[in-house]
Scaffold this active site. Structure first.
Site, mmCIF file in Angstrom:
data_model
loop_
_atom_site.group_PDB
_atom_site.id
_atom_site.type_symbol
_atom_site.label_atom_id
_atom_site.label_comp_id
_atom_site.label_asym_id
_atom_site.label_seq_id
_atom_site.Cartn_x
_atom_site.Cartn_y
_atom_site.Cartn_z
ATOM 1 N N ASP A 26 -1.190 -4.260 -0.582
ATOM 2 C CA ASP A 26 -0.711 -4.858 -1.843
ATOM 3 C C ASP A 26 -1.743 -5.672 -2.640
ATOM 4 O OD1 ASP A 26 1.573 -3.773 -0.790
ATOM 5 O OD2 ASP A 26 2.656 -5.661 -0.564
ATOM 6 N N LYS A 131 5.712 1.147 -1.489
ATOM 7 C CA LYS A 131 6.715 0.624 -0.546
ATOM 8 C C LYS A 131 7.703 -0.322 -1.236
ATOM 9 C CE LYS A 131 3.819 -3.171 1.248
ATOM 10 N NZ LYS A 131 4.661 -4.287 0.817
ATOM 11 N N CYS A 164 3.861 -9.515 3.568
ATOM 12 C CA CYS A 164 3.734 -8.060 3.734
ATOM 13 C C CYS A 164 2.713 -7.665 4.798
ATOM 14 C CB CYS A 164 3.395 -7.419 2.393
ATOM 15 S SG CYS A 164 4.784 -7.554 1.240
#
Ligand code: C5J
Length: 233
Positions: A26, A131, A164
């Site tokens: 990310d 995701k 994450c």
């Protein structure tokens, strides 16, 4: 067998480095730039930008060795139908998921703010995973992509460490992957959360995996590159 100086003890690389992948979680404008999701939640996004140079070095070593690289993006369909309800309900900042901000709609796939930062853009052939959750295995093809390539070992990087990154590392650990979190290639808006995560990962003999500095990783990868230990080199 090459090993990386790590905590809680040395991390053994696979004999064939082709079984090793770099996972970058990310590194998106939504988390690293003003006007995105991270900033809307009231965070100092500049903290996360500090890891970009170390990550660039690691990516470049993987590219040189032609080893697999996985980039993930936290994102949702424009109608938010794939967004877990809890995510929508909680964490309401000045802007929330789906709202229109200065870089487009927050955490919506295809919006400018949802893209990976320009410095770390994936190259053609690298694995890109979209995701909807915090973990990269939830509702994604990541497990299949890794299995198809025979990956057994993961070097994990990206943001944010305790959300994450940690979720993905725990998911991977439960699936049998040997995971190493690269200490200076991951960051949190909260320095104490980063340190706690590193400590949790390596507690109890490496209950979730290992941690190491990128210099320790690069030292071994560069030696591998010189010795031509990778498949097909
Ligand atoms: C968060 C992430 N923190 N990538 N996402 O919401 O860690």
């Amino acid at each position: 067998m090459s090993t990386i100086a790590a905590l809680p003890y040395e991390y053994e690389l696979p004999a064939d480095l082709q079984h090793l992948a770099l996972v970058i979680i990310d590194m998106q404008r939504d988390f690293l730039e003003p006007g995105g999701f991270g900033a809307a939640l009231g965070n100092d996004v500049e903290r996360l930008q500090a890891i970009v140079p170390a990550l660039q070095q690691l990516i470049s070593a993987f590219r040189k060795l032609k080893l697999p690289i996985v980039h993930t993006l936290e994102c949702h369909q424009p109608d938010l139908s794939d967004c877990p309800p809890a995510k929508l309900k909680r964490g309401k900042g000045s802007l929330t998921i789906g709202d229109l901000g200065p870089m487009g709609r927050i955490l919506v796939q295809g919006e400018p703010g949802n893209d990976i930062i320009p410095e770390l853009q994936p190259l053609p052939g690298e694995i890109v995973i979209h995701k909807p959750g915090k973990g990269a295995f939830y509702q994604t093809p990541l497990a299949t992509e890794l299995q198809q390539r025979g990956i057994t070992h993961l070097l994990i990087t990206g943001v944010t460490t305790e959300v994450c990154v940690q979720t993905t590392m725990r998911e991977a650990n439960d699936r049998g992957y040997e995971c190493l979190l690269v200490e200076d290639c991951t960051e949190s808006y909260f320095p104490e959360f980063k340190q706690s995560t590193l400590a949790m990962v390596r507690a109890q003999g490496g209950i979730v995996g290992w941690t190491a500095a990128s210099t320790a990783v690069l030292q071994v990868l560069e030696a591998g590159s010189v010795a031509g230990v990778t498949h097909g080199v």
